[in-house]
Scaffold this active site. Structure first.
Site, mmCIF file in Angstrom:
data_model
loop_
_atom_site.group_PDB
_atom_site.id
_atom_site.type_symbol
_atom_site.label_atom_id
_atom_site.label_comp_id
_atom_site.label_asym_id
_atom_site.label_seq_id
_atom_site.Cartn_x
_atom_site.Cartn_y
_atom_site.Cartn_z
ATOM 1 N N ASP A 63 36.131 32.245 37.340
ATOM 2 C CA ASP A 63 35.136 32.670 36.273
ATOM 3 C C ASP A 63 34.008 32.961 37.237
ATOM 4 O OD1 ASP A 63 32.980 33.102 34.783
ATOM 5 O OD2 ASP A 63 33.206 31.083 33.772
ATOM 6 N N TYR A 155 25.720 48.161 29.968
ATOM 7 C CA TYR A 155 26.713 48.495 31.046
ATOM 8 C C TYR A 155 25.744 49.321 32.176
ATOM 9 C CZ TYR A 155 30.697 49.929 33.904
ATOM 10 O OH TYR A 155 31.610 50.135 34.831
#
Length: 280
Positions: A63, A155
């Site tokens: 992660d 993004y």
């Protein structure tokens, strides 16, 4: 043996988001040329399958938004393969859609994985590389970080941030023996672009094209590389055009609709559900 093969052979390379797409293509190319490759990915089943398929010694659940998880990954790499010579911060997600429709949790997730994850990984790698006086961090941003696109507001913001961060870290460590590079892909035929058509008149890159670019950066470190070069040249040229002209050209090539009303929701559904739930 080519210069690139000679340069990467024997290097210890850790890749985030390595279970699929650009990360997997890069791991495959490096492994074939004799590098010692480790891949990490949030998708436990996918990273295990990819790691076993390639015959890698290190493949782990990672992660990138968790510093402890990142440190544990790099610890395993160092224990099993040796000190990390190159870290490729590749993990990223790209949910698409209008900003008014984007849930706050998705906004946070994009920024956490695409930006914060790169910062976490870079810091962890730098702290290990500095005492050795050598090492290379390659951060995969996007040409979306040099321009702007409807349907990709968050993004684009996340990739702009990666560019600014990487350039700043590079000058901060001038003379240290460490290298920092940006890989800037154009549209790439991976799950991130599922259900989209790309920009009219430009060929989408393949994951192997980006992998080849990353290998060239390892062989000859430099601050920035755009792939494909043709699309990169268009992005750079647009900066010298009046805003009205540049945006008119984008509209003419369909750029304002690629990630909004030209998206095929059926083709894109599986990726969107996965990206919004757990990342890439």
């Amino acid at each position: 043996m080519t210069d690139t093969a000679a340069a990467v052979r024997g290097k210890v390379v850790a890749i985030t988001g390595g279970a699929r797409g650009i990360g997997l293509a890069t791991a495959t190319a490096l492994h074939r040329l004799g590098a010692h490759v480790a891949i990490g990915d949030i998708d436990e089943q996918a990273v295990r399958a990819s790691g076993k398929s390639l015959g890698l010694d290190v493949y782990a659940t990672l992660d990138v938004t968790d510093p402890d998880s990142f440190e544990a990954f790099l610890d395993e790499v160092q224990t099993r393969l040796g000190p990390v010579d190159v870290l490729v911060n590749n993990a990223g997600i790209m949910p698409v859609g209008l900003i008014a429709d984007e849930p706050d949790a998705v906004t946070r997730r994009i920024l956490d994985i695409n930006t914060y994850g790169v910062i976490v990984g870079t810091k962890a790698a730098v702290r290990r590389m500095l005492p050795r006086g050598r090492g290379h961090v390659i951060n995969v941003s996007s040409m979306a970080g040099e321009t702007y696109t409807a349907g990709l507001s968050t993004y684009c913001a996340s990739k702009y941030a990666v560019i600014g961060f990487t350039e700043s870290v590079r000058v901060e460590h001038r003379g240290s023996g460490l290298d920092f590079s940006l890989m800037l892909p154009s549209f790439v035929n991976t799950e991130l672009t599922a259900g989209t058509k790309g920009i009219r008149g430009f060929r989408n890159a393949e994951p192997e094209d980006i992998a080849a670019g990353i290998l060239s950066l390892i062989a000859r470190p430099r601050p920035k590389l755009r792939v494909s070069r043709v699309f990169g040249a268009a992005v750079v040229a647009q900066k010298f055009l009046p805003r009205r002209v540049g945006e008119a050209l984008t509209r003419l090539l369909g750029g304002e609709h690629v990630f909004t009303d030209d998206v095929d929701p059926v083709q894109r559904r599986a990726y969107e559900e996965r990206a919004r739930a757990q990342g890439d």
